[in-house]
Design an enzyme around this catalytic site. Structure first.
Site, PDB file in Angstrom:
ATOM      1  N   GLN A  17      49.180  41.534  43.418  1.00  0.00           N
ATOM      2  CA  GLN A  17      48.584  40.434  42.399  1.00  0.00           C
ATOM      3  C   GLN A  17      48.597  39.257  43.203  1.00  0.00           C
ATOM      4  OE1 GLN A  17      53.053  39.674  40.178  1.00  0.00           O
ATOM      5  NE2 GLN A  17      51.539  40.777  38.187  1.00  0.00           N
ATOM      6  N   HIS A  18      47.271  38.563  42.440  1.00  0.00           N
ATOM      7  CA  HIS A  18      46.857  37.264  42.979  1.00  0.00           C
ATOM      8  C   HIS A  18      48.355  36.388  43.235  1.00  0.00           C
ATOM      9  CE1 HIS A  18      42.595  38.439  42.016  1.00  0.00           C
ATOM     10  NE2 HIS A  18      42.512  39.068  42.432  1.00  0.00           N
ATOM     11  N   ARG A  25      54.519  37.631  34.102  1.00  0.00           N
ATOM     12  CA  ARG A  25      55.801  38.018  33.374  1.00  0.00           C
ATOM     13  C   ARG A  25      57.159  36.937  34.653  1.00  0.00           C
ATOM     14  NH1 ARG A  25      57.857  44.119  34.136  1.00  0.00           N
ATOM     15  NH2 ARG A  25      59.496  43.431  35.180  1.00  0.00           N
ATOM     16  N   TRP A  80      44.533  31.130  38.862  1.00  0.00           N
ATOM     17  CA  TRP A  80      45.394  31.010  37.867  1.00  0.00           C
ATOM     18  C   TRP A  80      45.371  32.462  36.395  1.00  0.00           C
ATOM     19  CZ3 TRP A  80      43.055  26.506  34.025  1.00  0.00           C
ATOM     20  CH2 TRP A  80      42.739  25.321  34.860  1.00  0.00           C
ATOM     21  N   MET A 118      42.547  39.132  32.839  1.00  0.00           N
ATOM     22  CA  MET A 118      41.412  39.905  33.795  1.00  0.00           C
ATOM     23  C   MET A 118      41.442  39.612  35.516  1.00  0.00           C
ATOM     24  SD  MET A 118      38.082  38.523  31.724  1.00  0.00           S
ATOM     25  CE  MET A 118      38.064  38.196  30.485  1.00  0.00           C
ATOM     26  N   GLU A 127      39.769  30.924  38.676  1.00  0.00           N
ATOM     27  CA  GLU A 127      39.762  31.239  37.329  1.00  0.00           C
ATOM     28  C   GLU A 127      39.343  30.033  36.587  1.00  0.00           C
ATOM     29  OE1 GLU A 127      42.033  34.644  39.041  1.00  0.00           O
ATOM     30  OE2 GLU A 127      42.889  32.523  39.233  1.00  0.00           O
ATOM     31  N   GLU A 184      57.091  47.321  29.532  1.00  0.00           N
ATOM     32  CA  GLU A 184      55.423  47.033  29.975  1.00  0.00           C
ATOM     33  C   GLU A 184      54.226  47.597  28.907  1.00  0.00           C
ATOM     34  OE1 GLU A 184      53.519  44.810  30.999  1.00  0.00           O
ATOM     35  OE2 GLU A 184      54.955  43.365  32.549  1.00  0.00           O
TER      36      GLU A 184
END
Length: 493
Positions: free
Chosen positions: A188-189, A171, A167, A222, A230, A279
């Site tokens: 990114q995950h 964007r 989770w 986070m 998460e 950003e």
């Protein structure tokens, strides 16, 4: 403080603190709502609660800056603290300590509840009816590539083998009522999960969550280690499981109290153009990139839903606070696991989280006999360089804990008087994040650069260290006690 189980209870707590500003006049979701939100964050005003959104059905609402700094005097972290079940008076060091401790607890998986009574299922749109056109999708910055559906929501995704459910906040831009695109970066995950679906040539099921338990967005913002669920981490953090229900069109689960849920699939190839979008680093860069296509299969939502809006830009806003707390807690954890004495860590919000400040006990030499400051700081750099989270900030400062790294006045004084202009620093080369404009274009293209670690530690007590020229540092204890007693009797007389 009452128990906070959803966005609405959270907003009630903020209102009790005077940290909500209700706006009843009609507000345009195209730029105006974001402009009001942006001004609110820059002036540290209460969070704007838009009760009358133009161009959409009556009852649709929007909350700006739900995870930014609070306007509550003396309690800047009240919003994130309340989101995580902590008192609004929680300090940065207390927040970091709480998050670090939660990481040592066994994960607490979510609890499935009856979907028929779940608030997020009060309205269900399927097929062609599942369109974003009826929702107040904000256009955030004037040069953005389009309205941005996701600025403070969480995207749920799972690996094809089901071993990891992620989770996270990323964007996402609206293309039309049934399609979106968003950043799915390999670092990114969500990008890691998507790459597994790409490898087998199948679209990735997703669920996008707007609203719900306020801790969901905070934890989603986070940088927890890869493989950590998460929602289970949040359960351990809160001491109770998050209530979830199944999606309508895939096998993911979502928070029962969510305001809006968007379900669908993410294409297994990069078929759309995303961006630009101003950003967290504070610059409106004109960048676009090929990204996967989000198709929408279903939308469920509460009656009179509240859409969260974070207007990212120059610090400090929602995009800085949660990452600063989460990364700081991870830094503390990995350094302590390496046997290094650490008081706390903090990513200064005003520096857009580009710095990591680590403070150590002033008696650290007792724990590490025979080690000088250069070797101690080298060891800190070594540990950080060997861990993904340790390379998330390009600049690291190591200071004694006589300063509070979350206090800008303390920090600037310490950096100005303890950091040598060019000595007592090491450069650690390795992977760098692609969103740091302080690096050269060539470095960003290669994804390789230096993290600089500064040794700003003072000499040992009794070995050349001088006292601070402050109230506590250069006045006798008995005199300080009398002055404080007089102040208590007649403050500001």
């Amino acid at each position: 403080m009452s128990e906070i189980t959803d966005l609405r209870a959270y907003l009630s707590e903020l209102e009790a603190l005077g940290d909500i500003e209700r706006i009843s006049r009609e507000v345009d979701p195209k730029l105006e709502a974001a402009a009001v939100t942006r001004l609110s964050t820059e002036r540290r005003r209460p969070a704007p609660f838009f009760e009358n959104i133009g161009g959409v059905a009556e009852g649709f609402r929007m909350i700006g800056a739900p995870g930014a700094l609070s306007s509550s005097p003396g309690h800047p972290l009240a919003r994130i603290s309340l989101s995580l079940g902590l008192p609004h008076t929680t300090t940065a060091a207390e927040l970091v300590a709480h998050l670090a401790q939660a990481g040592t607890k066994p994960p607490l998986p979510p609890r499935r509840v009856d979907a028929a009574s779940a608030p997020c299922k009060q309205n269900i749109l399927l097929g062609e009816d599942a369109s974003l056109d009826r929702f107040p999708i904000p256009f955030v910055h004037q040069d953005d590539g389009g309205p941005y559906v996701n600025t403070w929501g969480v995207i749920a995704a799972r690996t094809p083998d089901g071993r990891w459910t992620n989770w996270s906040i990323s964007r996402v831009m609206m293309i039309d009522g049934r399609h979106m695109t968003g950043l799915v970066l390999p670092s990114q995950h969500i990008g890691m999960v998507w790459q597994e679906w790409e490898a087998i040539g199948e679209p990735m099921p997703y669920a996008m969550v707007q609203g719900g338990d306020p801790g969901i967005a905070v934890v989603g913002g986070m940088t927890l280690p890869a493989g950590v669920d998460e929602v289970a981490y949040l359960g351990a953090l809160l001491g109770k499981p998050v209530d979830v229900v199944p999606c309508e069109t895939n096998d993911l689960v979502v928070p029962a109290s969510a305001e809006v849920i968007i379900e669908g699939h993410l294409s297994a190839s990069r078929d759309a153009v995303e961006g630009p979008f101003a950003e967290f680093h504070g610059w409106a860069l004109p960048e676009t990139s090929p990204q996967p296509l989000f198709s929408i299969d279903a939308i469920t939502y509460r009656d009179d839903p509240i859409w969260p809006l974070a207007a990212a830009g120059r610090p400090v806003d929602d995009s800085h606070v949660a990452p600063a707390a989460g990364i700081s807690a991870e830094v503390v954890t990995i350094l302590r696991e390496a046997g290094l004495p650490v008081t706390t860590a903090w990513l200064p919000l005003g520096a857009a989280c580009f710095w990591t400040v680590i403070t150590v006990p002033q008696n650290w030499r007792e724990a590490l006999p025979g080690m000088d400051t250069a070797r101690f700081v080298h060891r800190i750099g070594e540990v950080l360089n060997g861990n993904r989270v340790g390379r998330l900030s390009p600049v690291v400062y190591v200071l004694d804990d006589d300063v509070d790294p979350s206090n800008d006045s303390d920090l600037l004084w310490a950096l100005g008087t303890r950091v040598h202009p060019y000595l007592r620093q090491e450069q650690w080369y390795g992977p760098i994040m692609p969103w740091y404009p302080c690096f050269l274009e060539e470095e960003l293209h290669r994804g390789w650069g230096a993290v600089v670690v500064h040794d700003a530690l003072l000499p040992a007590v009794g070995s050349g260290r001088v006292p601070q020229a402050s109230f506590d540092g250069v006045f006798p204890a008995d005199l300080r006690a009398r002055v404080l007693a007089d102040e208590a009797v007649a403050p500001n007389a």
